[in-house]
Design an enzyme around this catalytic site. Sequence first.
Site, PDB file in Angstrom:
ATOM      1  N   ASP A   1      40.679  13.270  62.278  1.00 36.39           N
ATOM      2  CA  ASP A   1      40.392  14.171  63.390  1.00 36.39           C
ATOM      3  C   ASP A   1      41.598  14.216  64.334  1.00 36.39           C
ATOM      4  O   ASP A   1      42.025  13.177  64.846  1.00 36.39           O
ATOM      5  CB  ASP A   1      39.152  13.641  64.127  1.00 36.39           C
ATOM      6  CG  ASP A   1      38.486  14.705  64.986  1.00 36.39           C
ATOM      7  OD1 ASP A   1      39.027  15.820  65.083  1.00 36.39           O
ATOM      8  OD2 ASP A   1      37.433  14.408  65.566  1.00 36.39           O
ATOM      9  N   ASP A   2      42.176  15.390  64.541  1.00 33.91           N
ATOM     10  CA  ASP A   2      43.325  15.549  65.452  1.00 33.91           C
ATOM     11  C   ASP A   2      44.586  14.837  64.947  1.00 33.91           C
ATOM     12  O   ASP A   2      45.420  14.416  65.749  1.00 33.91           O
ATOM     13  CB  ASP A   2      43.013  15.031  66.866  1.00 33.91           C
ATOM     14  CG  ASP A   2      42.028  15.906  67.625  1.00 33.91           C
ATOM     15  OD1 ASP A   2      41.368  16.760  67.002  1.00 33.91           O
ATOM     16  OD2 ASP A   2      41.920  15.732  68.857  1.00 33.91           O
TER      17      ASP A   2
ATOM     18  N   CYS B   1      38.439  21.646  66.928  1.00 36.70           N
ATOM     19  CA  CYS B   1      37.603  21.095  65.850  1.00 36.70           C
ATOM     20  C   CYS B   1      36.643  22.071  65.181  1.00 36.70           C
ATOM     21  O   CYS B   1      36.754  22.334  63.988  1.00 36.70           O
ATOM     22  CB  CYS B   1      36.799  19.910  66.356  1.00 36.70           C
ATOM     23  SG  CYS B   1      37.825  18.520  66.847  1.00 36.70           S
TER      24      CYS B   1
ATOM     25  N   HIS C   1      31.602  19.994  62.548  1.00 35.93           N
ATOM     26  CA  HIS C   1      31.491  19.581  63.939  1.00 35.93           C
ATOM     27  C   HIS C   1      29.999  19.481  64.253  1.00 35.93           C
ATOM     28  O   HIS C   1      29.236  20.370  63.887  1.00 35.93           O
ATOM     29  CB  HIS C   1      32.169  20.591  64.857  1.00 35.93           C
ATOM     30  CG  HIS C   1      32.310  20.078  66.251  1.00 35.93           C
ATOM     31  ND1 HIS C   1      33.337  19.252  66.628  1.00 35.93           N
ATOM     32  CD2 HIS C   1      31.516  20.218  67.322  1.00 35.93           C
ATOM     33  CE1 HIS C   1      33.179  18.927  67.893  1.00 35.93           C
ATOM     34  NE2 HIS C   1      32.079  19.499  68.336  1.00 35.93           N
TER      35      HIS C   1
ATOM     36  N   ASP D   1      41.831  18.257  60.633  1.00 38.59           N
ATOM     37  CA  ASP D   1      41.355  19.575  61.073  1.00 38.59           C
ATOM     38  C   ASP D   1      42.429  20.367  61.816  1.00 38.59           C
ATOM     39  O   ASP D   1      42.428  21.591  61.802  1.00 38.59           O
ATOM     40  CB  ASP D   1      40.055  19.474  61.893  1.00 38.59           C
ATOM     41  CG  ASP D   1      40.145  18.509  63.060  1.00 38.59           C
ATOM     42  OD1 ASP D   1      41.194  17.841  63.235  1.00 38.59           O
ATOM     43  OD2 ASP D   1      39.157  18.412  63.818  1.00 38.59           O
ATOM     44  N   HIS D   2      43.350  19.689  62.472  1.00 38.01           N
ATOM     45  CA  HIS D   2      44.481  20.305  63.176  1.00 38.01           C
ATOM     46  C   HIS D   2      45.322  19.179  63.744  1.00 38.01           C
ATOM     47  O   HIS D   2      44.992  18.005  63.542  1.00 38.01           O
ATOM     48  CB  HIS D   2      44.009  21.260  64.294  1.00 38.01           C
ATOM     49  CG  HIS D   2      42.994  20.650  65.187  1.00 38.01           C
ATOM     50  ND1 HIS D   2      43.313  19.727  66.140  1.00 38.01           N
ATOM     51  CD2 HIS D   2      41.646  20.773  65.211  1.00 38.01           C
ATOM     52  CE1 HIS D   2      42.209  19.323  66.735  1.00 38.01           C
ATOM     53  NE2 HIS D   2      41.174  19.926  66.181  1.00 38.01           N
TER      54      HIS D   2
END
Length: 559
Positions: free
Chosen positions: A36-37, A75, A129, A325-326
């Site tokens: 995540d992130d 997200c 999410h 996710d990014h």
Amino acid sequence: MSGSVRVLLLLLALDSVAPEGVPGREGGNVLFIMADDLRPVLGCYGDSLVKSPNIDQLASKSQVFLNAYAQQAVCAPSRTSMLTSRRPDTTRLYDFNSYWRVHAGNYSTMPQYFKSKGYFTMSVGKIFHPGVSSNHTDDYPYSWSVPAYHPPSNLYENEKMCKGKDKQLHANLLCAVNVTEQPGGTLPDIENADEAVRLLRSRANSSAPFFLAVGFYKPHIPFRIPQEYLSLYPIEKMSLAPDPDVPKRLPPVAYAPWTDLRKREDVSDLNVSFPYGPIPKDIQLGIRQHYYAAVSYMDRQVGRLLSALDELGLADSTQVVFLSDHGWSLGEHGEWAKYSNFDVVTRVPLIFYVPGVTSHPDSSGTSTFPFIDVFDKAEFSFTNHKEIKRMVELVDIFPTVSALAGLRVPKPCIGISLQEELCTEGDNLAHTFRHRERGENAEAIAFSQYPRPADTPQNNSDLPSLEEIKIMGYSLRCWDYRYTLWLGFNPKTFEANVTDVHAGELYMFASDPGQDNNIYNDSEHSMIIRKMASLSHTVTLQTRLKLQLLYFTAGMKTR
Ligand SMILES: *[C@@H]1O[C@H](CO)[C@@H](O)[C@H](O)[C@H]1NC(C)=O
Ligand SMILES: *[C@@H]1O[C@H](CO)[C@@H](O)[C@H](O)[C@H]1NC(C)=O
Ligand SMILES: *[C@@H]1O[C@H](CO)[C@@H](O)[C@H](O)[C@H]1NC(C)=O
Ligand SMILES: *[C@@H]1O[C@H](CO)[C@@H](O)[C@H](O)[C@H]1NC(C)=O
Ligand SMILES: *[C@@H]1O[C@H](CO)[C@@H](O)[C@H](O)[C@H]1NC(C)=O
Ligand SMILES: *[C@@H]1O[C@H](CO)[C@@H](O)[C@H](O)[C@H]1NC(C)=O
Ligand SMILES: *[C@@H]1O[C@H](CO)[C@@H](O)[C@H](O)[C@H]1NC(C)=O
Ligand SMILES: *[C@@H]1O[C@H](CO)[C@@H](O)[C@H](O)[C@H]1NC(C)=O
């Protein structure tokens, strides 16, 4: 089916460069791991400071996509887009507040597709999410064979769990903890790995193939991580971002004021000026240190998972995908967090291990993924098995994983595909596994987008709700530049107004890799127009074409 027969069929499947997979043939298991992130702060992506031995080891037996991009750097929109293989303009999810099945179209997801093909599908941690955007069920029962698992200790994630300088507990950003003192004596990602290993064991001897998705919560904020990981990154070894100031020619609409950080108690206490800051330098170093430590902590959980796969004898029958996710700004452009279109927030790691294709597990009993304890050994050295440089997108994952598992690849979406339950807006990348990369890099492009409520930074600029969106920044990344147009956007019709250009950004990579020198106003745009024209015959997707035309038109007008 024996392993070698399966591999042979897979190779045949990959050889047919046509977008179709091989219908009706049984594929292997899928272990789908998300962080995540996480931007590519990983050894296998050339970061020399981070310690990520377990992911680097995976990469050494995998195909590594060096230029993979998320479709929107936040997200829920990114995950929904990736899991349905539809762009945010088709899922109509730019915020956290709607469920695509009722709000846009009843699109099938990747795990749902695998489930429909006889796979046992499972979700651990954060894949969808949580909340409205997955109907409070992580899209169960459509996507999963059993309800999604959420670690109990995650309930405390945003509570006052971090000991401050005053020895009191606070809801801080920087939150290195003594794990034994945390509720249950554990942390969410440790529980995620525990559960995932349990599930792997329970499926090890099953005849049905599995699709196990494991979503780790780190390095997302708060940095609630075991304190010992900080020792891997002494603060005196940390440095600031190479470009820690807000670029002079950055259009204000492009700037994200990282309101989520400001809400944490330790950051709030600093009275950082809104919207541009800056955060004091010592705190900037601390944030970077904690981010790196969070990556190493997450890497350990990935290592536990992969070594279990190995020990259970599943490493030669399971495809492993690793991604995020990014990304996340670590102070570049005076920004933190995500919520924009820069490479630091849109570019992600994307790694595919395909047994028999990217790696040949031998029969001598040597393990494929021995666990590596980052505290045992100071130096690790791995070389990536194979790297692909062309631009790829997270919407490409669904068709690619399907093809690699030997399933029929969803057909390309044509036009506005709201009624179409199963189609893809991405490309099947399976052929890249079979062949050497040719000189096609320059042609591939990756699209991202980001919504804004106003032309200048507001307290809701990071995450405007759908009704608040007034401007959409459409951004394309190709080999030598990033080009972004901020266009008027109507949230009722979901349409961008190509004649209503609020601002533009153009960054040339050869001279400006950090994207700090916006030359949009100085340039002719004719180079881009030529490029767009030359691209239009190679792309099949209506959406892409539409976007290219849109850039084309806007480029003419702003010349
Ligand atoms: C959506 O699709 C699923 C199967 O993919 C189906 O079970 C469900 O009834 C559909 N819902 C609607 C509202 O069409
Ligand atoms: C969403 O959840 C609600 C409550 O559980 C349920 O009634 C509804 O059918 C779900 N929506 C879809 C599209 O399945
Ligand atoms: C962590 O907390 C436990 C229980 O309070 C304590 O025994 C241990 O010494 C602490 N460890 C560190 C490194 O502070
Ligand atoms: C799977 O079956 C084999 C052979 O019967 C057995 O040795 C092994 O322990 C089983 N594994 C699991 C995880 O149940
Ligand atoms: C670019 O030009 C526009 C229109 O003249 C102007 O409003 C804007 O401030 C300029 N931006 C920069 C970075 O010079
Ligand atoms: C922030 O503002 C508060 C209230 O004005 C003040 O008490 C505090 O000292 C300030 N903190 C810093 C770090 O300047
Ligand atoms: C955001 O700004 C608006 C207008 O300036 C203000 O009314 C609102 O209270 C602010 N919201 C928050 C959460 O600070
Ligand atoms: C698009 O923007 C232009 C320029 O601002 C404006 O004149 C026009 O009315 C807009 N069109 C729509 C459909 O809103």
